[in-house]
Design a protein around this motif. Structure first.
Motif, PDB file in Angstrom:
ATOM      1  N   GLU A  51     -49.307  14.099 -25.580  1.00  0.00           N
ATOM      2  CA  GLU A  51     -47.942  13.789 -26.024  1.00  0.00           C
ATOM      3  C   GLU A  51     -46.951  14.787 -25.430  1.00  0.00           C
ATOM      4  O   GLU A  51     -45.860  14.413 -24.982  1.00  0.00           O
ATOM      5  CB  GLU A  51     -47.885  13.823 -27.546  1.00  0.00           C
ATOM      6  CG  GLU A  51     -46.542  13.414 -28.132  1.00  0.00           C
ATOM      7  CD  GLU A  51     -46.561  13.383 -29.644  1.00  0.00           C
ATOM      8  OE1 GLU A  51     -45.523  13.733 -30.255  1.00  0.00           O
ATOM      9  OE2 GLU A  51     -47.611  13.004 -30.219  1.00  0.00           O
ATOM     10  N   PHE A  52     -47.335  16.060 -25.404  1.00  0.00           N
ATOM     11  CA  PHE A  52     -46.488  17.099 -24.830  1.00  0.00           C
ATOM     12  C   PHE A  52     -46.267  16.855 -23.333  1.00  0.00           C
ATOM     13  O   PHE A  52     -45.150  16.974 -22.818  1.00  0.00           O
ATOM     14  CB  PHE A  52     -47.144  18.464 -25.069  1.00  0.00           C
ATOM     15  CG  PHE A  52     -46.418  19.624 -24.466  1.00  0.00           C
ATOM     16  CD1 PHE A  52     -45.154  19.973 -24.902  1.00  0.00           C
ATOM     17  CD2 PHE A  52     -46.993  20.378 -23.453  1.00  0.00           C
ATOM     18  CE1 PHE A  52     -44.471  21.060 -24.348  1.00  0.00           C
ATOM     19  CE2 PHE A  52     -46.333  21.452 -22.897  1.00  0.00           C
ATOM     20  CZ  PHE A  52     -45.057  21.787 -23.336  1.00  0.00           C
ATOM     21  N   ARG A  53     -47.328  16.507 -22.629  1.00  0.00           N
ATOM     22  CA  ARG A  53     -47.225  16.247 -21.193  1.00  0.00           C
ATOM     23  C   ARG A  53     -46.351  15.031 -20.911  1.00  0.00           C
ATOM     24  O   ARG A  53     -45.554  15.017 -19.968  1.00  0.00           O
ATOM     25  CB  ARG A  53     -48.634  16.020 -20.624  1.00  0.00           C
ATOM     26  CG  ARG A  53     -49.503  17.272 -20.644  1.00  0.00           C
ATOM     27  CD  ARG A  53     -50.944  16.942 -20.315  1.00  0.00           C
ATOM     28  NE  ARG A  53     -51.088  16.405 -18.968  1.00  0.00           N
ATOM     29  CZ  ARG A  53     -52.197  15.856 -18.515  1.00  0.00           C
ATOM     30  NH1 ARG A  53     -53.265  15.764 -19.293  1.00  0.00           N
ATOM     31  NH2 ARG A  53     -52.273  15.402 -17.280  1.00  0.00           N
ATOM     32  N   GLN A  54     -46.480  13.982 -21.750  1.00  0.00           N
ATOM     33  CA  GLN A  54     -45.662  12.785 -21.567  1.00  0.00           C
ATOM     34  C   GLN A  54     -44.180  13.075 -21.781  1.00  0.00           C
ATOM     35  O   GLN A  54     -43.327  12.553 -21.049  1.00  0.00           O
ATOM     36  CB  GLN A  54     -46.138  11.690 -22.526  1.00  0.00           C
ATOM     37  CG  GLN A  54     -47.482  11.093 -22.154  1.00  0.00           C
ATOM     38  CD  GLN A  54     -48.045  10.199 -23.242  1.00  0.00           C
ATOM     39  OE1 GLN A  54     -47.377   9.917 -24.241  1.00  0.00           O
ATOM     40  NE2 GLN A  54     -49.287   9.747 -23.062  1.00  0.00           N
ATOM     41  N   LEU A  55     -43.880  13.908 -22.775  1.00  0.00           N
ATOM     42  CA  LEU A  55     -42.479  14.277 -23.008  1.00  0.00           C
ATOM     43  C   LEU A  55     -41.913  15.037 -21.811  1.00  0.00           C
ATOM     44  O   LEU A  55     -40.777  14.799 -21.382  1.00  0.00           O
ATOM     45  CB  LEU A  55     -42.369  15.135 -24.275  1.00  0.00           C
ATOM     46  CG  LEU A  55     -42.582  14.417 -25.612  1.00  0.00           C
ATOM     47  CD1 LEU A  55     -42.598  15.422 -26.760  1.00  0.00           C
ATOM     48  CD2 LEU A  55     -41.490  13.379 -25.850  1.00  0.00           C
ATOM     49  N   LYS A  64     -38.901  13.892 -19.333  1.00  0.00           N
ATOM     50  CA  LYS A  64     -37.769  14.781 -19.088  1.00  0.00           C
ATOM     51  C   LYS A  64     -37.527  14.962 -17.590  1.00  0.00           C
ATOM     52  O   LYS A  64     -36.383  14.893 -17.116  1.00  0.00           O
ATOM     53  CB  LYS A  64     -38.032  16.139 -19.746  1.00  0.00           C
ATOM     54  CG  LYS A  64     -36.895  17.142 -19.544  1.00  0.00           C
ATOM     55  CD  LYS A  64     -37.233  18.483 -20.183  1.00  0.00           C
ATOM     56  CE  LYS A  64     -36.119  19.496 -19.921  1.00  0.00           C
ATOM     57  NZ  LYS A  64     -36.440  20.835 -20.484  1.00  0.00           N
ATOM     58  N   ALA A  65     -38.612  15.182 -16.839  1.00  0.00           N
ATOM     59  CA  ALA A  65     -38.477  15.361 -15.389  1.00  0.00           C
ATOM     60  C   ALA A  65     -37.931  14.100 -14.730  1.00  0.00           C
ATOM     61  O   ALA A  65     -37.080  14.166 -13.829  1.00  0.00           O
ATOM     62  CB  ALA A  65     -39.836  15.721 -14.787  1.00  0.00           C
ATOM     63  N   SER A  66     -38.394  12.933 -15.180  1.00  0.00           N
ATOM     64  CA  SER A  66     -37.918  11.658 -14.625  1.00  0.00           C
ATOM     65  C   SER A  66     -36.437  11.453 -14.907  1.00  0.00           C
ATOM     66  O   SER A  66     -35.676  11.049 -14.017  1.00  0.00           O
ATOM     67  CB  SER A  66     -38.737  10.511 -15.221  1.00  0.00           C
ATOM     68  OG  SER A  66     -38.263   9.276 -14.776  1.00  0.00           O
ATOM     69  N   LEU A 107     -34.946  14.417 -26.147  1.00  0.00           N
ATOM     70  CA  LEU A 107     -36.206  14.977 -25.663  1.00  0.00           C
ATOM     71  C   LEU A 107     -36.255  16.488 -25.869  1.00  0.00           C
ATOM     72  O   LEU A 107     -37.299  17.056 -26.174  1.00  0.00           O
ATOM     73  CB  LEU A 107     -36.398  14.652 -24.181  1.00  0.00           C
ATOM     74  CG  LEU A 107     -36.959  13.280 -23.839  1.00  0.00           C
ATOM     75  CD1 LEU A 107     -36.953  13.078 -22.332  1.00  0.00           C
ATOM     76  CD2 LEU A 107     -38.369  13.120 -24.371  1.00  0.00           C
ATOM     77  N   GLY A 108     -35.103  17.126 -25.703  1.00  0.00           N
ATOM     78  CA  GLY A 108     -35.038  18.576 -25.897  1.00  0.00           C
ATOM     79  C   GLY A 108     -35.382  18.967 -27.318  1.00  0.00           C
ATOM     80  O   GLY A 108     -36.068  19.974 -27.553  1.00  0.00           O
TER      81      GLY A 108
END
Length: 290
Positions: free
Chosen positions: A162-166, A170-172, A210-211
């Motif tokens: 879940e952390f990686r997906q967030l 964010k990067a996208s 997201l932040g």
């Protein structure tokens, strides 16, 4: 010598007595099982119906071998959510209220949610407590000493994906915002400029959301959660064996009579049905002879 009638009556009667005794023993045993079942199903789950409750996440360093096998974006830590839920009943509500608060302070915990209601004699206290991961197990052990524990559980969930997906989202979004900003700097028609501006504002809003979610994973905010519910009430006194016998006897008489009634009417119905079938057969034979 007993008469044939008395012998038949005794043979039939002992089956009725055995059935009554079996039902009575069953109810006695059930009386000892029911209290423990009631305790396990005691009032709990207060926090299940609440939305927007603070989520606490913690990190755990992975072993070097696991880091080598993991994806690069996983870095060297696992994100997880660990939650303990404890339900207690207190005969000394005010004292136990102070105890849970003092223990929370002693373990440097944070009360992130509190709900206290009810009048004296029927009060309730619900606390959501954030505890540092390294102190979680010790605090959980201390909390279980407060009042009479009715239920308790600990659940640990892996939140690394879940952390990686967030972070990926964010990067996208940041890449999309950068591209839109470049398009905006090139100028163009007013309608296109307004559309680009609205799109950038929308992306900025998503980045802010997201932040907030990623902020819960921040190392400075790392906690594990203890959901503590306490209900006021005196400890139940044990039930005497004579009281259990009385209740079991009343229950057995009631339901045994009902059972006998069902058997009687079922037998009577079957007897009447057989008579009707036999009568129809006789009528068919008579008609055949005619």
């Amino acid at each position: 010598m007993k008469s044939p009638f008395l012998k038949r009556a005794w043979r039939l009667g002992r089956w009725f007595i055995a059935g009554f005794a079996a039902l009575f023993i069953f109810r006695i045993v059930l009386g000892y099982v029911e209290p423990s079942a009631a305790r396990s199903n005691s009032r709990s789950g207060f926090f299940d119906g609440l939305a927007n409750i603070r989520k606490n996440y913690a990190s755990e360093k992975l072993a070097p071998a696991m880091v080598q096998l993991a994806d690069v974006s996983l870095a060297s830590s696992q994100k997880y959510e660990k939650t303990a839920e404890v339900t207690s009943r207190s005969a000394d509500f005010e004292k136990d209220d102070q105890t849970i608060r003092s223990k929370t302070a002693a373990f440097k915990g944070v009360i992130q949610y509190e709900n206290a209601d009810g009048l004296k004699g029927g009060r309730e206290l619900h606390l959501l407590i954030g505890i540092a991961p390294e102190a979680f197990d010790s605090f959980y052990t201390e909390v279980r000493k407060i009042g009479e524990i009715r239920s308790m559980s600990v659940v640990k969930e892996d939140k690394t994906n879940e952390f990686r997906q967030l972070n990926a989202r964010k990067a996208s979004l940041e890449n999309t915002r950068t591209s839109l900003m470049e398009l905006k700097s090139k100028g163009g028609e007013v309608g296109d400029f307004v559309s680009l501006h609205d799109k950038i504002l929308e992306i900025e809003s998503k980045l802010q959301e997201l932040g907030v979610e990623l902020g819960d994973f921040n190392a400075d905010n790392e906690f594990c959660t203890v959901k503590f519910s306490m209900y006021e009430g005196k400890a139940k006194q044990g039930i005497s064996f004579l009281q259990r016998v009385k209740v079991a006897l009343e229950w057995t008489i009631q339901y045994y009579c009902i059972l006998l009634g069902i058997v009687f009417f079922a037998t009577l119905s079957a007897f009447i049905l057989l008579l009707i079938i036999d009568k129809l057969k006789i009528m068919q034979i008579v008609k055949g002879n005619d």
